[in-house]
Design an enzyme around this catalytic site. Structure first.
Site, PDB file in Angstrom:
ATOM      1  N   LYS A   1     -11.326   8.898   2.704  1.00  0.00           N
ATOM      2  CA  LYS A   1     -10.443  10.236   2.631  1.00  0.00           C
ATOM      3  C   LYS A   1     -10.255  10.819   1.387  1.00  0.00           C
ATOM      4  CE  LYS A   1      -6.834   8.207   0.758  1.00  0.00           C
ATOM      5  NZ  LYS A   1      -6.428   8.757  -1.668  1.00  0.00           N
TER       6      LYS A   1
ATOM      7  N   ASP B   1      -2.410   3.908   4.517  1.00  0.00           N
ATOM      8  CA  ASP B   1      -3.251   4.675   4.238  1.00  0.00           C
ATOM      9  C   ASP B   1      -4.195   4.212   5.682  1.00  0.00           C
ATOM     10  OD1 ASP B   1      -3.245   6.507   1.606  1.00  0.00           O
ATOM     11  OD2 ASP B   1      -3.870   5.421   0.405  1.00  0.00           O
TER      12      ASP B   1
HETATM   13  O1  C5P Z   1       0.494  -0.199   1.670  1.00  0.00           O
HETATM   14  P1  C5P Z   1      -0.712  -0.409   0.533  1.00  0.00           P
HETATM   15  O2  C5P Z   1      -1.007  -2.188   0.666  1.00  0.00           O
HETATM   16  O3  C5P Z   1      -2.242   0.203   0.510  1.00  0.00           O
HETATM   17  O4  C5P Z   1      -0.524   0.510  -0.955  1.00  0.00           O
HETATM   18  C1  C5P Z   1      -0.522  -0.690  -2.147  1.00  0.00           C
HETATM   19  C2  C5P Z   1       0.421  -0.300  -3.079  1.00  0.00           C
HETATM   20  O5  C5P Z   1       0.853   0.753  -3.397  1.00  0.00           O
HETATM   21  C3  C5P Z   1       1.699  -0.872  -2.984  1.00  0.00           C
HETATM   22  O6  C5P Z   1       1.907  -2.203  -3.294  1.00  0.00           O
HETATM   23  C4  C5P Z   1       2.519  -0.285  -3.824  1.00  0.00           C
HETATM   24  O7  C5P Z   1       2.317  -0.491  -5.129  1.00  0.00           O
HETATM   25  C5  C5P Z   1       1.422   1.257  -4.352  1.00  0.00           C
HETATM   26  N1  C5P Z   1       2.410   2.272  -2.769  1.00  0.00           N
HETATM   27  C6  C5P Z   1       3.746   3.335  -3.424  1.00  0.00           C
HETATM   28  N2  C5P Z   1       3.309   4.126  -2.223  1.00  0.00           N
HETATM   29  C7  C5P Z   1       2.950   4.463  -1.906  1.00  0.00           C
HETATM   30  C8  C5P Z   1       1.937   4.137  -1.443  1.00  0.00           C
HETATM   31  C9  C5P Z   1       1.495   3.103  -2.091  1.00  0.00           C
HETATM   32  O8  C5P Z   1       3.726   2.298  -4.190  1.00  0.00           O
HETATM   33  N3  C5P Z   1       3.446   5.691  -0.347  1.00  0.00           N
END
Ligand code: C5P
Length: 326
Positions: A34, A165
């Site tokens: 994406k 994501d």
């Molecule tokens: O959810 P995911 O593991 O993909 O997110 C990775 C990191 O990105 C999270 O631990 C966080 O530090 C950051 N993140 C965030 N806010 C979001 C998505 C991701 O701070 N909306």
């Protein structure tokens, strides 16, 4: 190359039904990477996540996961093999695809295990959600292979437990993301868009980019913004120039602060005729929106000649979400 690990023996989730099994010996699923056409982030909440308003577009850089029924020898484990081994992609339990298979097995009580084969086409740690696409594809593949047949809303709820994501590549096409980016609502668009992606040698860590965002002036102030009407109107009309004018990414300044050379990559793309070039998600991939195939060729050539990028990919968008192809 594969990694073996045990999955729980027997039902541990809410399901008390006996383990089921689909009829196929293997299921192949494709899921897209994406680009964020718009991303506005607020100040982080108590869980450390940033509230987002974003618009995702699925691009024709396609991850392929093949889920195979196991030999008696491996029975009850989740294994992962990369079609092209890559030191930057773990194949152990930390890989999001393995975690996706484990999570689905746990909540459905399946204990037969699976062999996963992964073909990667989305840049690794590039801000294009390639790992999330792998997890989404794995959920769909195992759901079919194991005959668990969870409906899309339930798969989507599992996806958001795996990462912010992960729900989007289940849906694909073009969608608005709220919450952490995991609450996904499809939106109407017309036409097809051409992108050129400039790849960096080294990935960027998403948490590191969000941390830098938090300390840059103006972070989260004002709180998360609404999606501009001009952007949704451009998408509804299929107006690529108007879309270019509306592209926005709040994480761009943070990614450039960590990698100043990204600003030069953006300039090279725009000077070569890109309508706009922006950081994709948390970067470091630069996404250049171009008018047509000729524009894509000119921008690709300029990026390659600049010596600033590790590679260049071209892709059209939007494309469908995770689907069984074999
Ligand atoms: O959810 P995911 O593991 O993909 O997110 C990775 C990191 O990105 C999270 O631990 C966080 O530090 C950051 N993140 C965030 N806010 C979001 C998505 C991701 O701070 N909306």
């Amino acid at each position: 190359m594969s990694h073996l690990r045990a999955v729980p023996n027997g039902p541990t989730g809410p399901s008390t039904a006996p383990p089921r099994s689909g009829s196929a010996s293997s299921v192949r699923v494709e899921a897209p990477g994406k680009v964020n056409l718009f991303l506005s982030a607020g100040a982080p909440g108590p869980d450390g996540y940033h509230p987002l308003t974003t618009v995702f577009q699925a691009v024709r850089l396609i991850e392929t996961v093949t889920a195979r029924r196991q030999s008696a020898q491996n029975h009850g484990t989740v294994t992962l093999t990369l079609e092209e081994p890559d030191a930057a992609v773990p194949i152990d339990a930390s890989n999001l695809a393995v975690r996706a298979a484990d999570l689905l097995a746990e909540v459905t009580g399946v204990n037969e295990g699976v062999d996963l084969l992964l073909r990667k086409r989305v840049p690794v740690a590039g801000g294009m959600a390639g790992g999330s696409a792998d997890a989404a594809a794995t959920l769909v593949a195992c759901n079919a292979l194991w005959g668990t047949n969870l409906p899309l809303p339930e798969l989507s709820a599992l996806a958001s437990r795996l990462g912010a994501d992960v729900p989007f590549p289940l849906t694909g096409a073009t969608a608005v993301g709220h919450g952490r980016g995991d609450l996904v609502t499809p939106i109407m668009t017309r036409g097809s868009y051409h992108w050129v992606f400039a790849l960096a040698e080294q990935g960027l860590s998403t948490p590191a980019v969000f941390r830098r965002f938090d300390v840059l002036p103006g972070a989260g102030e004002p709180a998360v913004r609404d999606i501009p009407e001009a952007l949704t109107a451009a998408l509804r009309a299929g107006d690529v120039r108007a879309l270019a004018d509306s592209l926005h990414n709040d994480l761009q300044a943070a990614a450039i602060d960590l990698r100043p050379e990204l600003a030069r990559v953006i300039s090279v793309a725009e000077e070569a005729g890109a309508l706009r070039a922006i950081v994709s998600g948390s970067g470091p991939t630069i996404a250049a929106l171009v008018e047509d195939a000729g524009g894509a060729q000119r921008v690709s050539r300029a990026l390659k000649a600049s010596g600033l990028v590790a590679g260049v990919l071209r892709a059209d968008a939007p494309v469908a979400g995770a689907r069984v192809v074999g």
